[in-house]
Design a protein around this motif. Structure first.
Motif, PDB file in Angstrom:
ATOM      1  N   CYS A 192     -14.219  11.555  -0.432  1.00 28.88           N
ATOM      2  CA  CYS A 192     -13.469  10.371   0.007  1.00 28.88           C
ATOM      3  C   CYS A 192     -12.212  10.266  -0.860  1.00 28.88           C
ATOM      4  CB  CYS A 192     -14.321   9.107  -0.156  1.00 28.88           C
ATOM      5  SG  CYS A 192     -15.804   9.084   0.878  1.00 28.88           S
ATOM      6  N   ALA A 193     -11.110  10.721  -0.319  1.00 30.91           N
ATOM      7  CA  ALA A 193      -9.857  10.783  -1.085  1.00 30.91           C
ATOM      8  C   ALA A 193      -9.161   9.424  -1.094  1.00 30.91           C
ATOM      9  CB  ALA A 193      -8.937  11.835  -0.481  1.00 30.91           C
ATOM     10  N   ILE A 194      -8.541   9.100  -2.226  1.00 30.37           N
ATOM     11  CA  ILE A 194      -7.757   7.865  -2.322  1.00 30.37           C
ATOM     12  C   ILE A 194      -6.475   8.029  -1.503  1.00 30.37           C
ATOM     13  CG2 ILE A 194      -6.539   6.311  -3.897  1.00 30.37           C
ATOM     14  CD1 ILE A 194      -8.468   7.195  -6.088  1.00 30.37           C
ATOM     15  N   CYS A 195      -6.075   6.960  -0.854  1.00 29.66           N
ATOM     16  CA  CYS A 195      -4.842   7.001  -0.060  1.00 29.66           C
ATOM     17  C   CYS A 195      -3.646   7.367  -0.943  1.00 29.66           C
ATOM     18  CB  CYS A 195      -4.579   5.645   0.588  1.00 29.66           C
ATOM     19  SG  CYS A 195      -5.838   5.124   1.781  1.00 29.66           S
ATOM     20  N   GLY A 196      -2.684   8.015  -0.341  1.00 27.62           N
ATOM     21  CA  GLY A 196      -1.476   8.414  -1.059  1.00 27.62           C
ATOM     22  C   GLY A 196      -0.456   7.293  -1.128  1.00 27.62           C
ATOM     23  N   GLU A 197       0.674   7.588  -1.699  1.00 26.27           N
ATOM     24  CA  GLU A 197       1.755   6.611  -1.859  1.00 26.27           C
ATOM     25  C   GLU A 197       2.188   6.052  -0.509  1.00 26.27           C
ATOM     26  OE1 GLU A 197       5.286  10.020  -2.039  1.00 26.27           O
ATOM     27  OE2 GLU A 197       4.570   9.075  -3.898  1.00 26.27           O
ATOM     28  N   PHE A 218       6.229  -1.312  -0.014  1.00 25.65           N
ATOM     29  CA  PHE A 218       5.978  -0.014  -0.642  1.00 25.65           C
ATOM     30  C   PHE A 218       4.696  -0.064  -1.469  1.00 25.65           C
ATOM     31  CE2 PHE A 218       7.815  -2.442  -4.007  1.00 25.65           C
ATOM     32  CZ  PHE A 218       7.373  -1.893  -5.199  1.00 25.65           C
ATOM     33  N   ILE A 219       4.107   1.108  -1.714  1.00 27.36           N
ATOM     34  CA  ILE A 219       3.075   1.310  -2.738  1.00 27.36           C
ATOM     35  C   ILE A 219       3.487   2.544  -3.520  1.00 27.36           C
ATOM     36  CG2 ILE A 219       0.679   1.903  -3.246  1.00 27.36           C
ATOM     37  CD1 ILE A 219      -0.192   0.404  -0.785  1.00 27.36           C
ATOM     38  N   GLU A 220       3.714   2.370  -4.800  1.00 25.91           N
ATOM     39  CA  GLU A 220       4.182   3.484  -5.626  1.00 25.91           C
ATOM     40  C   GLU A 220       3.057   4.427  -6.024  1.00 25.91           C
ATOM     41  OE1 GLU A 220       6.868   4.227  -9.673  1.00 25.91           O
ATOM     42  OE2 GLU A 220       6.336   2.193  -9.040  1.00 25.91           O
ATOM     43  N   ASP A 221       1.859   3.876  -6.278  1.00 28.48           N
ATOM     44  CA  ASP A 221       0.728   4.690  -6.727  1.00 28.48           C
ATOM     45  C   ASP A 221       0.417   5.803  -5.732  1.00 28.48           C
ATOM     46  OD1 ASP A 221      -1.837   4.780  -8.613  1.00 28.48           O
ATOM     47  OD2 ASP A 221      -2.508   5.044  -6.542  1.00 28.48           O
ATOM     48  N   ASP A 256      -5.262   5.148  -8.155  1.00 23.89           N
ATOM     49  CA  ASP A 256      -6.088   3.954  -8.323  1.00 23.89           C
ATOM     50  C   ASP A 256      -6.444   3.387  -6.953  1.00 23.89           C
ATOM     51  OD1 ASP A 256      -7.254   1.534  -8.910  1.00 23.89           O
ATOM     52  OD2 ASP A 256      -5.714   0.889 -10.327  1.00 23.89           O
ATOM     53  N   VAL A 257      -7.728   3.495  -6.590  1.00 27.71           N
ATOM     54  CA  VAL A 257      -8.167   3.063  -5.267  1.00 27.71           C
ATOM     55  C   VAL A 257      -7.914   1.574  -5.044  1.00 27.71           C
ATOM     56  CG1 VAL A 257     -10.546   2.533  -5.966  1.00 27.71           C
ATOM     57  CG2 VAL A 257     -10.065   3.217  -3.608  1.00 27.71           C
ATOM     58  N   HIS A 258      -7.911   0.794  -6.112  1.00 23.02           N
ATOM     59  CA  HIS A 258      -7.719  -0.651  -5.974  1.00 23.02           C
ATOM     60  C   HIS A 258      -6.290  -1.022  -5.581  1.00 23.02           C
ATOM     61  CE1 HIS A 258     -11.274  -0.294  -8.703  1.00 23.02           C
ATOM     62  NE2 HIS A 258     -11.744  -1.153  -7.820  1.00 23.02           N
ATOM     63  N   LEU A 259      -5.399  -0.056  -5.582  1.00 22.58           N
ATOM     64  CA  LEU A 259      -4.013  -0.293  -5.163  1.00 22.58           C
ATOM     65  C   LEU A 259      -3.775   0.131  -3.716  1.00 22.58           C
ATOM     66  CD1 LEU A 259      -2.114   0.925  -8.368  1.00 22.58           C
ATOM     67  CD2 LEU A 259      -2.723  -1.417  -7.726  1.00 22.58           C
ATOM     68  N   ASN A 272      -6.506  -0.648  -1.075  1.00 20.82           N
ATOM     69  CA  ASN A 272      -7.631  -1.066  -0.235  1.00 20.82           C
ATOM     70  C   ASN A 272      -7.395  -2.311   0.604  1.00 20.82           C
ATOM     71  OD1 ASN A 272      -7.724  -2.916  -2.275  1.00 20.82           O
ATOM     72  ND2 ASN A 272      -9.716  -2.286  -3.098  1.00 20.82           N
ATOM     73  N   GLU A 273      -6.163  -2.794   0.657  1.00 26.75           N
ATOM     74  CA  GLU A 273      -5.861  -3.901   1.571  1.00 26.75           C
ATOM     75  C   GLU A 273      -4.367  -3.914   1.881  1.00 26.75           C
ATOM     76  OE1 GLU A 273      -6.585  -7.751  -0.003  1.00 26.75           O
ATOM     77  OE2 GLU A 273      -6.121  -7.173  -2.058  1.00 26.75           O
ATOM     78  N   ALA A 274      -4.036  -4.570   2.970  1.00 27.55           N
ATOM     79  CA  ALA A 274      -2.636  -4.600   3.410  1.00 27.55           C
ATOM     80  C   ALA A 274      -1.742  -5.278   2.381  1.00 27.55           C
ATOM     81  CB  ALA A 274      -2.532  -5.319   4.756  1.00 27.55           C
ATOM     82  N   ASN A 275      -2.302  -6.213   1.641  1.00 22.68           N
ATOM     83  CA  ASN A 275      -1.511  -6.927   0.643  1.00 22.68           C
ATOM     84  C   ASN A 275      -1.109  -6.056  -0.543  1.00 22.68           C
ATOM     85  OD1 ASN A 275      -1.491  -9.311   2.077  1.00 22.68           O
ATOM     86  ND2 ASN A 275      -3.275 -10.169   1.044  1.00 22.68           N
ATOM     87  N   ASP A 276      -1.682  -4.852  -0.625  1.00 20.88           N
ATOM     88  CA  ASP A 276      -1.264  -3.929  -1.685  1.00 20.88           C
ATOM     89  C   ASP A 276       0.140  -3.384  -1.423  1.00 20.88           C
ATOM     90  OD1 ASP A 276      -3.589  -4.107  -3.256  1.00 20.88           O
ATOM     91  OD2 ASP A 276      -4.632  -2.682  -1.959  1.00 20.88           O
ATOM     92  N   CYS A 277       0.593  -3.528  -0.190  1.00 24.23           N
ATOM     93  CA  CYS A 277       1.968  -3.127   0.147  1.00 24.23           C
ATOM     94  C   CYS A 277       2.902  -4.229  -0.352  1.00 24.23           C
ATOM     95  CB  CYS A 277       2.122  -2.948   1.656  1.00 24.23           C
ATOM     96  SG  CYS A 277       1.033  -1.671   2.354  1.00 24.23           S
ATOM     97  N   ILE A 278       3.707  -3.890  -1.333  1.00 23.68           N
ATOM     98  CA  ILE A 278       4.560  -4.873  -2.009  1.00 23.68           C
ATOM     99  C   ILE A 278       5.914  -4.959  -1.313  1.00 23.68           C
ATOM    100  CG2 ILE A 278       5.647  -5.472  -4.207  1.00 23.68           C
ATOM    101  CD1 ILE A 278       3.470  -3.696  -5.540  1.00 23.68           C
ATOM    102  N   VAL A 279       6.359  -6.175  -1.066  1.00 23.93           N
ATOM    103  CA  VAL A 279       7.672  -6.375  -0.436  1.00 23.93           C
ATOM    104  C   VAL A 279       8.777  -5.955  -1.410  1.00 23.93           C
ATOM    105  CG1 VAL A 279       9.236  -8.055   0.614  1.00 23.93           C
ATOM    106  CG2 VAL A 279       6.771  -8.272   0.941  1.00 23.93           C
ATOM    107  N   CYS A 280       9.778  -5.292  -0.882  1.00 19.51           N
ATOM    108  CA  CYS A 280      10.906  -4.833  -1.708  1.00 19.51           C
ATOM    109  C   CYS A 280      11.612  -6.014  -2.372  1.00 19.51           C
ATOM    110  CB  CYS A 280      11.932  -4.089  -0.843  1.00 19.51           C
ATOM    111  SG  CYS A 280      11.315  -2.567  -0.092  1.00 19.51           S
ATOM    112  N   GLY A 281      12.179  -5.743  -3.524  1.00 22.16           N
ATOM    113  CA  GLY A 281      12.948  -6.755  -4.226  1.00 22.16           C
ATOM    114  C   GLY A 281      14.352  -6.878  -3.671  1.00 22.16           C
ATOM    115  N   SER A 282      15.108  -7.782  -4.238  1.00 24.15           N
ATOM    116  CA  SER A 282      16.478  -8.004  -3.780  1.00 24.15           C
ATOM    117  C   SER A 282      17.307  -6.724  -3.902  1.00 24.15           C
ATOM    118  CB  SER A 282      17.133  -9.115  -4.599  1.00 24.15           C
ATOM    119  OG  SER A 282      17.162  -8.774  -5.969  1.00 24.15           O
TER     120      SER A 282
END
Length: 324
Positions: free
Chosen positions: A85-90, A110-113, A117-120, A122-132
């Motif tokens: 069970c592979a961890i999702c990529g960036e 984006f998700i940089e990891d 780290d599987v905890h980064l 495992n949910e849609a909220n792990d996708c971080i909105v871009c900054g200004s």
């Protein structure tokens, strides 16, 4: 006796059942007394996508959220350990257990990891909105900075405000920016920038803020420079910012001189006329009509601040610009 789930017996006269190998499963539990469900190694089926199993498995176990297995019943070696069970990529996540493929983060996030780290993942909220000053496409590991001359004000609040380069806006007139700007900077006093949100190349450096031409000044963020009032002047022509950055840079004409709005230099009154001036009010030097004809018996050379009396024994008509 019937073999239990996860077991089979390949031949008659077997004294014990054989376990299905890891990566396979056999769900029939023997209660049905259907010997044909346990009489061959082929009865052990390979796990489907997003699942794995140990030996003697009745069912396969789903990979946890944040992980995936893309193989679908093709190769048991892709399902014989939880490590398969592979961890999702960036730029990707898996919010549901037993995933075949990870979902891509939506544009503007984006998700940089990268599968660390599987905890980064495992949910849609792990996708971080871009900054200004940044934007991204689908499945991005990092956000991309808006180019110089552009800006994007939203700071991580709304993914839709970062979902493409089109969200990077060109600076307005009188402004410029560097890469990744949240807001454009104002051109300094003494300069101007005419282009109004049309071409980013006209806003990508402070050097795009042109120094005012002769006879003009400006405040910060100016679209156009403003002409000095009549009776004043600035000789510098687009060379030195500090010669155009405040009203006092517009110098009052000297005695015997006048000017109109936006003058680079003052013009001398012609011979036979004078302009005394007071040195503290430009209004006394605003326009040619401030040059006054000398009275009879007096004369003035070009650019005179006062008329001179003829010497004894000489005279001069009131309207003459000749010597006495």
């Amino acid at each position: 006796n019937m073999c239990k789930s996860g077991e089979y017996s390949p031949s008659d006269g077997s004294t014990q059942c054989t376990s299905c190998v890891a990566g396979k499963y056999l769900s029939d539990d023997g209660v049905s007394n259907d010997a044909s469900a346990h009489d061959s190694e082929e009865d052990c089926l390979i796990c489907g996508y997003g699942q794995w199993s140990d030996t003697k498995a009745q069912t396969c176990t789903k990979c946890e959220t944040g992980r995936y297995i893309s193989d679908d019943k093709a190769n048991k070696e892709n399902h014989d350990s939880i490590l398969d069970c592979a961890i999702c990529g960036e730029g990707k996540y898996a919010a549901v257990p037993g995933t075949k493929l990870c979902d891509s983060c939506p544009a503007g996030t984006f998700i940089e990891d990268d599968a660390a780290d599987v905890h980064l993942h495992n949910e849609a909220n792990d996708c971080i909105v871009c900054g200004s000053g940044q934007y991204s496409g689908d499945g991005s590991a990092l956000c991309t900075k808006c180019g110089a001359g552009l800006y994007l004000s939203d700071d991580g609040a709304n993914a839709g405000a970062h979902d493409g380069i089109a969200k990077c806006l060109v600076c307005a007139s009188g402004k410029f920016s560097s890469d990744g700007a949240q807001a454009c900077d104002l051109c300094p006093s003494g300069t101007h920038l005419v282009d109004d949100s049309v071409d980013a190349l006209n806003h990508d450096s402070i050097s795009d803020c042109g120094v005012c031409s002769s006879g003009k000044i400006s405040n910060r963020g100016a679209t156009n420079c403003v002409a000095c009032e009549g009776g004043r002047y600035i000789t510098d022509d687009s060379q030195t910012i500090t010669s155009h950055d405040e009203v006092s840079d517009c110098k009052i004409c000297l005695a015997g001189q006048w000017s109109i709005d936006g003058s680079a230099t003052c013009t001398k009154c012609v011979a036979g006329k004078f302009l005394s001036g007071h040195g503290y009010s430009a209004s006394y030097h605003f326009g040619i009509d401030k040059c006054i004809i000398c009275p009879s018996g007096t004369y003035a050379l070009e650019g005179s601040g006062q008329c001179e009396s003829c010497e004894a024994g000489k005279y001069l008509d009131v309207n003459s610009d000749l010597p006495c």
